[in-house]
Write a protein that holds these residues in place. Structure first.
Motif, PDB file in Angstrom:
ATOM      1  N   ARG A  86       0.824  -1.214   0.000  1.00  0.00           N
ATOM      2  CA  ARG A  86       0.000   0.000   0.000  1.00  0.00           C
ATOM      3  C   ARG A  86       0.850   1.253   0.000  1.00  0.00           C
ATOM      4  O   ARG A  86       0.598   2.189  -0.752  1.00  0.00           O
ATOM      5  CB  ARG A  86      -0.867  -0.005   1.260  1.00  0.00           C
ATOM      6  CG  ARG A  86      -2.303   0.108   0.964  1.00  0.00           C
ATOM      7  CD  ARG A  86      -3.117   0.276   2.206  1.00  0.00           C
ATOM      8  NE  ARG A  86      -4.031   1.383   1.991  1.00  0.00           N
ATOM      9  CZ  ARG A  86      -5.039   1.335   1.130  1.00  0.00           C
ATOM     10  NH1 ARG A  86      -5.231   0.246   0.415  1.00  0.00           N
ATOM     11  NH2 ARG A  86      -5.824   2.360   0.963  1.00  0.00           N
ATOM     12  N   PHE A  89       2.383   1.716  -3.284  1.00  0.00           N
ATOM     13  CA  PHE A  89       1.384   2.180  -4.233  1.00  0.00           C
ATOM     14  C   PHE A  89       1.239   3.692  -4.204  1.00  0.00           C
ATOM     15  O   PHE A  89       0.971   4.322  -5.215  1.00  0.00           O
ATOM     16  CB  PHE A  89       0.045   1.529  -3.874  1.00  0.00           C
ATOM     17  CG  PHE A  89      -0.560   0.778  -4.998  1.00  0.00           C
ATOM     18  CD1 PHE A  89       0.131  -0.254  -5.609  1.00  0.00           C
ATOM     19  CD2 PHE A  89      -1.822   1.107  -5.458  1.00  0.00           C
ATOM     20  CE1 PHE A  89      -0.419  -0.935  -6.663  1.00  0.00           C
ATOM     21  CE2 PHE A  89      -2.382   0.419  -6.513  1.00  0.00           C
ATOM     22  CZ  PHE A  89      -1.687  -0.598  -7.112  1.00  0.00           C
ATOM     23  N   ILE A  92       4.852   5.119  -5.678  1.00  0.00           N
ATOM     24  CA  ILE A  92       5.181   4.831  -7.075  1.00  0.00           C
ATOM     25  C   ILE A  92       3.872   4.796  -7.847  1.00  0.00           C
ATOM     26  O   ILE A  92       3.072   3.880  -7.702  1.00  0.00           O
ATOM     27  CB  ILE A  92       5.926   3.488  -7.217  1.00  0.00           C
ATOM     28  CG1 ILE A  92       7.159   3.461  -6.313  1.00  0.00           C
ATOM     29  CG2 ILE A  92       6.324   3.254  -8.676  1.00  0.00           C
ATOM     30  CD1 ILE A  92       7.956   2.174  -6.383  1.00  0.00           C
ATOM     31  N   ARG A  93       3.636   5.821  -8.635  1.00  0.00           N
ATOM     32  CA  ARG A  93       2.370   5.940  -9.354  1.00  0.00           C
ATOM     33  C   ARG A  93       2.599   5.741 -10.842  1.00  0.00           C
ATOM     34  O   ARG A  93       3.703   5.917 -11.338  1.00  0.00           O
ATOM     35  CB  ARG A  93       1.746   7.318  -9.109  1.00  0.00           C
ATOM     36  CG  ARG A  93       1.602   7.667  -7.639  1.00  0.00           C
ATOM     37  CD  ARG A  93       0.449   6.985  -6.999  1.00  0.00           C
ATOM     38  NE  ARG A  93      -0.820   7.489  -7.501  1.00  0.00           N
ATOM     39  CZ  ARG A  93      -1.993   6.947  -7.187  1.00  0.00           C
ATOM     40  NH1 ARG A  93      -2.053   5.880  -6.417  1.00  0.00           N
ATOM     41  NH2 ARG A  93      -3.103   7.452  -7.673  1.00  0.00           N
ATOM     42  N   MET A  94       1.528   5.401 -11.555  1.00  0.00           N
ATOM     43  CA  MET A  94       1.676   5.112 -12.990  1.00  0.00           C
ATOM     44  C   MET A  94       0.877   6.082 -13.843  1.00  0.00           C
ATOM     45  O   MET A  94      -0.191   6.512 -13.458  1.00  0.00           O
ATOM     46  CB  MET A  94       1.173   3.695 -13.305  1.00  0.00           C
ATOM     47  CG  MET A  94       1.999   2.620 -12.712  1.00  0.00           C
ATOM     48  SD  MET A  94       2.700   1.370 -13.807  1.00  0.00           S
ATOM     49  CE  MET A  94       2.376   1.727 -15.459  1.00  0.00           C
ATOM     50  N   ASN A 120      -6.286   7.346   0.449  1.00  0.00           N
ATOM     51  CA  ASN A 120      -4.862   7.212   0.764  1.00  0.00           C
ATOM     52  C   ASN A 120      -4.295   8.193   1.785  1.00  0.00           C
ATOM     53  O   ASN A 120      -3.125   8.096   2.133  1.00  0.00           O
ATOM     54  CB  ASN A 120      -4.041   7.342  -0.525  1.00  0.00           C
ATOM     55  CG  ASN A 120      -4.265   6.170  -1.458  1.00  0.00           C
ATOM     56  OD1 ASN A 120      -3.844   5.060  -1.160  1.00  0.00           O
ATOM     57  ND2 ASN A 120      -4.956   6.407  -2.560  1.00  0.00           N
TER      58      ASN A 120
HETATM   59  P1  ADP Z   1      -6.552   1.614  -3.343  1.00  0.00           P
HETATM   60  O1  ADP Z   1      -5.614   0.436  -3.322  1.00  0.00           O
HETATM   61  O2  ADP Z   1      -5.978   2.804  -2.635  1.00  0.00           O
HETATM   62  O3  ADP Z   1      -7.955   1.271  -2.947  1.00  0.00           O
HETATM   63  P2  ADP Z   1      -7.319   1.412  -6.085  1.00  0.00           P
HETATM   64  O4  ADP Z   1      -6.507   0.227  -6.461  1.00  0.00           O
HETATM   65  O5  ADP Z   1      -8.779   1.242  -5.808  1.00  0.00           O
HETATM   66  O6  ADP Z   1      -6.605   2.132  -4.838  1.00  0.00           O
HETATM   67  O7  ADP Z   1      -7.116   2.510  -7.185  1.00  0.00           O
HETATM   68  C1  ADP Z   1      -7.900   3.674  -7.250  1.00  0.00           C
HETATM   69  C2  ADP Z   1      -7.714   4.315  -8.626  1.00  0.00           C
HETATM   70  O8  ADP Z   1      -6.395   4.838  -8.726  1.00  0.00           O
HETATM   71  C3  ADP Z   1      -7.879   3.316  -9.764  1.00  0.00           C
HETATM   72  O9  ADP Z   1      -8.570   3.952 -10.815  1.00  0.00           O
HETATM   73  C4  ADP Z   1      -6.485   2.961 -10.165  1.00  0.00           C
HETATM   74  O10 ADP Z   1      -6.387   2.727 -11.565  1.00  0.00           O
HETATM   75  C5  ADP Z   1      -5.710   4.212  -9.789  1.00  0.00           C
HETATM   76  N1  ADP Z   1      -4.400   3.855  -9.292  1.00  0.00           N
HETATM   77  C6  ADP Z   1      -4.122   3.016  -8.292  1.00  0.00           C
HETATM   78  N2  ADP Z   1      -2.812   2.934  -8.097  1.00  0.00           N
HETATM   79  C7  ADP Z   1      -2.241   3.737  -8.980  1.00  0.00           C
HETATM   80  C8  ADP Z   1      -0.905   4.091  -9.254  1.00  0.00           C
HETATM   81  N3  ADP Z   1       0.130   3.578  -8.568  1.00  0.00           N
HETATM   82  N4  ADP Z   1      -0.679   4.977 -10.247  1.00  0.00           N
HETATM   83  C9  ADP Z   1      -1.704   5.517 -10.913  1.00  0.00           C
HETATM   84  N5  ADP Z   1      -2.990   5.211 -10.714  1.00  0.00           N
HETATM   85  C10 ADP Z   1      -3.263   4.343  -9.743  1.00  0.00           C
END
Ligand code: ADP
Ligand code: ADP
Length: 244
Positions: A86, A89, A92-94, A120
């Motif tokens: 977490r 996550f 490091i974003r995409m 977050n």
């Molecule tokens: P969480 O794990 O915080 O619940 P999610 O997996 O539900 O987050 O992701 C929420 C949104 O953010 C989704 O639309 C996902 O595509 C986007 N997202 C999640 N992680 C990343 C990341 N590392 N970089 C860019 N977008 C992300």
């Protein structure tokens, strides 16, 4: 020690073969090592199928490598540690080639960005709204744009929204997977400038996946060239591009 490193990273997939009774193994990446320093850009170059996306998934932590390690801030990534995944996550974003595919068409972009913060961070409602306004302005969008849905924006603006979503948690690393390929050439330069501005202002490091060597030469500090899952060339931009 670098901000982000990989050591001898390997990922194999089991492929069910209907032709043969046995299972086949596909080595999507083999023995990949790299170092990414704070505020720098490492370009990953390679034709389709060379393992670039597979590498990205191991680095973000959404897949567990078959062998090897990823280090972030001097900590080895524990793929079974939910809390660490977490944290990773957030840091490091995409961003992707096609921003439209990764943006929820049903959500006003302000709400979408607030939701990222709600999940977050511990910011209050008011703080979240302020952060969204600040982030929109940072990527060159207007605060009033928060009421709009993704389809109401142009391709370049959508990529700005995707960049806003990537930077709103103030990550240390952004993995940019062909972030310009779906854009008009005139817009490519604007988005590239924005990415470079953010690097200077926020100290972001990029893993920049691209097949466009002109762009790579322009933005990268280091380059890693992949072919069929393996690194075939690795070095500084000068080493890779100034060869006789
Ligand atoms: P969480 O794990 O915080 O619940 P999610 O997996 O539900 O987050 O992701 C929420 C949104 O953010 C989704 O639309 C996902 O595509 C986007 N997202 C999640 N992680 C990343 C990341 N590392 N970089 C860019 N977008 C992300
Ligand atoms: P690139 O991003 O450079 O186009 P990929 O990482 O997508 O390359 O793919 C590398 C290789 O791994 C390809 O041969 C691809 O078919 C295979 N591959 C990728 N993901 C999977 C998966 N989930 N299952 C099986 N094979 C996969």
């Amino acid at each position: 020690m670098s901000l982000l490193s990989a050591r001898h990273l390997c990922k194999s997939y089991q492929i069910k073969s209907y032709q043969f009774a046995q299972k086949n193994q596909l080595d999507a990446i083999k023995d990949i090592s790299f170092d990414l320093e704070k505020g720098k850009t490492l370009a990953i170059v390679g034709e389709s199928g060379s393992g670039k996306s597979t590498l990205a998934r191991q680095v973000i932590g959404i897949e567990k490598p078959t062998a090897g390690e990823v280090y972030f801030n001097n900590q080895v990534m524990q793929y079974n540690d939910k809390k660490m995944r977490r944290e990773r996550f957030k840091n490091i974003r995409m961003i992707f080639q096609n921003p439209y595919e990764s943006l929820n068409p049903q959500a006003r972009i302000g709400k979408m960005l607030e939701e990222v913060l709600r999940i977050n961070t511990r910011l209050t409602d008011k703080q979240r709204k302020e952060k969204v306004a600040e982030t929109l302005s940072r990527v060159g969008l207007l605060s009033e744009h928060r009421h709009r849905y993704p389809h109401m924006f142009s391709g370049g603006q959508r990529q700005r929204i995707a960049i806003a979503r990537a930077i709103i948690l103030e990550p240390q690393v952004i993995i940019a997977d062909e972030p310009l390929s779906a854009l008009d050439v005139s817009i490519q330069a604007q988005i590239l400038n924005l990415l470079q501005e953010l690097q200077e202002e926020m100290g972001i490091s990029y893993l920049f996946i691209s097949h466009d060597l002109n762009v790579v030469e322009h933005v990268a500090d280091d380059v890693m060239v992949m072919y069929r899952g393996e690194v075939v060339e690795q070095g500084t931009v000068a080493q890779i591009f100034d060869q006789p």
